[in-house]
Write an enzyme that holds these catalytic residues in place. Structure first.
Site, PDB file in Angstrom:
ATOM      1  N   ASP A 155       0.818  -1.228   0.000  1.00 45.93           N
ATOM      2  CA  ASP A 155       0.000   0.000   0.000  1.00 45.93           C
ATOM      3  C   ASP A 155       0.849   1.275   0.000  1.00 45.93           C
ATOM      4  O   ASP A 155       0.411   2.323   0.453  1.00 45.93           O
ATOM      5  CB  ASP A 155      -0.941   0.042   1.219  1.00 45.93           C
ATOM      6  CG  ASP A 155      -1.765  -1.222   1.366  1.00 45.93           C
ATOM      7  OD1 ASP A 155      -2.384  -1.610   0.368  1.00 45.93           O
ATOM      8  OD2 ASP A 155      -1.769  -1.819   2.458  1.00 45.93           O
ATOM      9  N   LYS A 203       2.623   2.265  -5.175  1.00 49.78           N
ATOM     10  CA  LYS A 203       3.391   1.802  -6.341  1.00 49.78           C
ATOM     11  C   LYS A 203       2.687   2.109  -7.656  1.00 49.78           C
ATOM     12  O   LYS A 203       3.305   2.518  -8.626  1.00 49.78           O
ATOM     13  CB  LYS A 203       3.645   0.289  -6.220  1.00 49.78           C
ATOM     14  CG  LYS A 203       4.513  -0.096  -5.024  1.00 49.78           C
ATOM     15  CD  LYS A 203       4.654  -1.594  -4.879  1.00 49.78           C
ATOM     16  CE  LYS A 203       3.397  -2.280  -4.447  1.00 49.78           C
ATOM     17  NZ  LYS A 203       2.952  -1.948  -3.072  1.00 49.78           N
ATOM     18  N   GLY A 231      -3.706  -4.048  -4.835  1.00 49.33           N
ATOM     19  CA  GLY A 231      -4.658  -2.983  -5.129  1.00 49.33           C
ATOM     20  C   GLY A 231      -3.882  -1.726  -5.462  1.00 49.33           C
ATOM     21  O   GLY A 231      -3.509  -0.968  -4.573  1.00 49.33           O
ATOM     22  N   HIS A 232      -3.575  -1.516  -6.735  1.00 52.04           N
ATOM     23  CA  HIS A 232      -2.765  -0.374  -7.155  1.00 52.04           C
ATOM     24  C   HIS A 232      -3.696   0.744  -7.625  1.00 52.04           C
ATOM     25  O   HIS A 232      -4.388   0.603  -8.630  1.00 52.04           O
ATOM     26  CB  HIS A 232      -1.772  -0.795  -8.242  1.00 52.04           C
ATOM     27  CG  HIS A 232      -0.727  -1.743  -7.738  1.00 52.04           C
ATOM     28  ND1 HIS A 232       0.292  -2.235  -8.527  1.00 52.04           N
ATOM     29  CD2 HIS A 232      -0.528  -2.278  -6.511  1.00 52.04           C
ATOM     30  CE1 HIS A 232       1.058  -3.035  -7.798  1.00 52.04           C
ATOM     31  NE2 HIS A 232       0.560  -3.082  -6.570  1.00 52.04           N
ATOM     32  N   GLN A 271       2.353  -5.896  -3.300  1.00 54.67           N
ATOM     33  CA  GLN A 271       2.574  -6.004  -1.854  1.00 54.67           C
ATOM     34  C   GLN A 271       3.850  -5.227  -1.473  1.00 54.67           C
ATOM     35  O   GLN A 271       4.144  -4.234  -2.099  1.00 54.67           O
ATOM     36  CB  GLN A 271       2.635  -7.460  -1.391  1.00 54.67           C
ATOM     37  CG  GLN A 271       1.301  -8.205  -1.487  1.00 54.67           C
ATOM     38  CD  GLN A 271       1.015  -8.745  -2.883  1.00 54.67           C
ATOM     39  OE1 GLN A 271       1.832  -9.404  -3.487  1.00 54.67           O
ATOM     40  NE2 GLN A 271      -0.166  -8.471  -3.371  1.00 54.67           N
ATOM     41  N   THR A 287      -9.468  -4.790   0.005  1.00 49.42           N
ATOM     42  CA  THR A 287     -10.373  -5.353   1.012  1.00 49.42           C
ATOM     43  C   THR A 287     -11.279  -4.323   1.671  1.00 49.42           C
ATOM     44  O   THR A 287     -12.307  -4.673   2.234  1.00 49.42           O
ATOM     45  CB  THR A 287      -9.550  -6.028   2.133  1.00 49.42           C
ATOM     46  OG1 THR A 287      -8.724  -5.027   2.754  1.00 49.42           O
ATOM     47  CG2 THR A 287      -8.672  -7.131   1.571  1.00 49.42           C
ATOM     48  N   ARG A 344     -10.492  -2.874   4.300  1.00 53.79           N
ATOM     49  CA  ARG A 344     -10.207  -2.923   5.747  1.00 53.79           C
ATOM     50  C   ARG A 344      -9.408  -1.701   6.189  1.00 53.79           C
ATOM     51  O   ARG A 344      -8.614  -1.158   5.432  1.00 53.79           O
ATOM     52  CB  ARG A 344      -9.382  -4.175   6.076  1.00 53.79           C
ATOM     53  CG  ARG A 344     -10.145  -5.469   5.947  1.00 53.79           C
ATOM     54  CD  ARG A 344      -9.287  -6.668   6.344  1.00 53.79           C
ATOM     55  NE  ARG A 344      -8.214  -6.921   5.412  1.00 53.79           N
ATOM     56  CZ  ARG A 344      -7.381  -7.952   5.505  1.00 53.79           C
ATOM     57  NH1 ARG A 344      -7.496  -8.804   6.503  1.00 53.79           N
ATOM     58  NH2 ARG A 344      -6.424  -8.136   4.619  1.00 53.79           N
TER      59      ARG A 344
END
Length: 423
Positions: A14, A17, A41-42, A223, A300, A302
């Site tokens: 996160d 990138k 998730g980019h 990641q 997600t 979250r």
């Protein structure tokens, strides 16, 4: 002969990138993902639009750039189809700009069921999986049972699929999976049919051939380093090698073909899911950072755990990756702080560490902080660091001195335009 440059995260993912790949893509002919899957998730923001990519490389929005999904990536056909259809609805020609390695492994519906089953079995010891089936897919890969997208071109594909599903059902035993399987399986085969219009390649041949032709290539990591299966906070890690070495195995690139390594980090720290986080702020300051930085997972949703920047972990990540330059992200999130803190060491059992030790899961880690005067000014409209507050320039200089690596890109907002390139 040209070399492959690598761009990857130095923290727990996160870091931003996707934005930096998008910013530097005009310098490259090919952008290639080398590991991970739809747990990535980019996020990219430009021209008033927000896009989140999970499997597709972040160069897809630029004309004249080819995007490659490498052999080290695991693909969920349902998710990548949804991703492609959203892009096509925005007028982006994905088919002509996306190539997929035949050796990339497929995430089956039963892989996702196994992921859910595994997390439930762990109870309080769960690792915080995104439940996308990533771990079980990599387990089948290393267990030599996996199904690869190149297999879809074989007459025995359905037979191979059924064989693997039967193996998964035996592991699941009496677990109630019928409803999930009935929901996902038809969509999975429809998505496989949808993907048949894309070009499947021997990606290692393609990448190395492109280098010989003088093409410029950027390998895009997913990641972050501290989630690497070997070098991260094991067992609270992902299932792939997120570090520079993963480029070699995930694209078929020899170590001497790796060029610049661009390490991305936030001006503070975040982590999603379970696992150690020495500089975590489980207080009002951490909550302020979360709200100002919109720190909620792109995949997600979250809440991300937030804390001050962690130099021992960063130094470790720079060493492992051989980072040659750094990009500092989300500096603007700290705009309103009168004072910011930097974790310079860990104290474990009375001993000081300025590096990342073997195990921080089962010991009491006390972060040692250095206080730094904040800039307390809005950075989001900066276009040149000459106009930046001195305290912010001092923060950059301090980090460069501590990390012994130049910070060449500074991000002061989420938009593509809010990026300052430093010479």
């Amino acid at each position: 002969m040209k070399k492959v440059d690598v761009l990857l995260g130095l923290q727990w993912g996160d870091e931003g990138k996707g934005k930096i790949v998008d910013v530097v893509t005009p310098q490259y002919d090919i952008i290639a993902r080398f590991q991970g899957g739809p747990n990535a998730g980019h996020t990219l923001i430009f021209d008033g639009e927000k896009y989140v990519l999970h499997t597709i490389p972040s160069g897809i929005f630029r004309d004249n750039t080819i995007n490659v999904i490498g052999n080290g990536v695991v693909i969920d056909p349902i998710i990548i189809r949804q991703e492609i259809e959203k892009l096509e609805a925005k007028g982006i020609d994905v088919v002509s700009k996306l190539l997929i390695s035949k050796k990339a492994h497929l995430i089956l519906p039963t892989h996702k069921i196994l992921d859910k089953f595994s997390e439930e079995q762990k109870g309080k010891k769960k690792i915080g999986s995104t439940l996308k089936g990533i771990g079980p897919t990599y387990m089948d890969k290393t267990g030599r049972n996996g199904l690869r997208i190149g297999d879809s071109q074989l007459s025995t594909f359905k037979e191979k699929y059924d064989h693997l599903v039967q193996k998964h059902k035996a592991i699941l035993g009496d677990y109630d999976y019928a409803e999930m399987l009935n929901e996902f399986e038809p969509k999975w085969f429809e998505a496989m049919d949808f993907l048949s219009k894309f070009t499947l390649i021997d990606s290692e041949q393609y990448i190395n051939g492109a280098l010989k032709e003088g093409k410029t290539i950027l390998a895009e990591g997913a990641q972050g380093t501290m989630l690497d299966i070997d070098f991260g906070t094991y067992p609270f890690v992902t299932s792939s090698n997120t570090v520079t070495a993963g480029t070699c195995t995930g694209l078929g690139v020899a170590p001497n073909r790796v060029g610049e390594v661009i390490g991305i980090f936030k001006a503070y720290c975040t982590r999603v899911g379970s696992g150690p986080f020495p500089s975590e702020l489980d207080n009002e300051v951490g909550e302020n950072i979360r709200q100002i930085g919109h720190e909620f997972g792109a995949t997600t949703g979250r809440d991300r755990r937030c804390g001050w920047i962690d130099l021992p972990a960063l130094k470790y990540a720079i060493m492992i990756n051989g980072a040659t330059q750094l990009s500092m992200m989300k500096a603007d999130v700290l705009d309103s702080f009168e004072e910011i803190e930097v974790c310079t060491h860990y104290e474990i059992n009375g001993e000081k560490f300025d590096y990342f030790p073997y195990d921080i899961n089962s010991v009491d880690v006390k972060p040692i902080y250095k206080k730094i005067k904040g800039w307390n000014k809005d950075l989001t409209k900066l276009s040149d660091l000459k106009e930046a507050p001195q305290e912010f320039l001092d923060y950059i200089s301090y980090l460069e001195q501590e990390l012994q690596t130049p910070i060449t890109i500074v991000s002061v907002g989420p938009d593509r335009a809010q990026t300052i390139i430093r010479n």
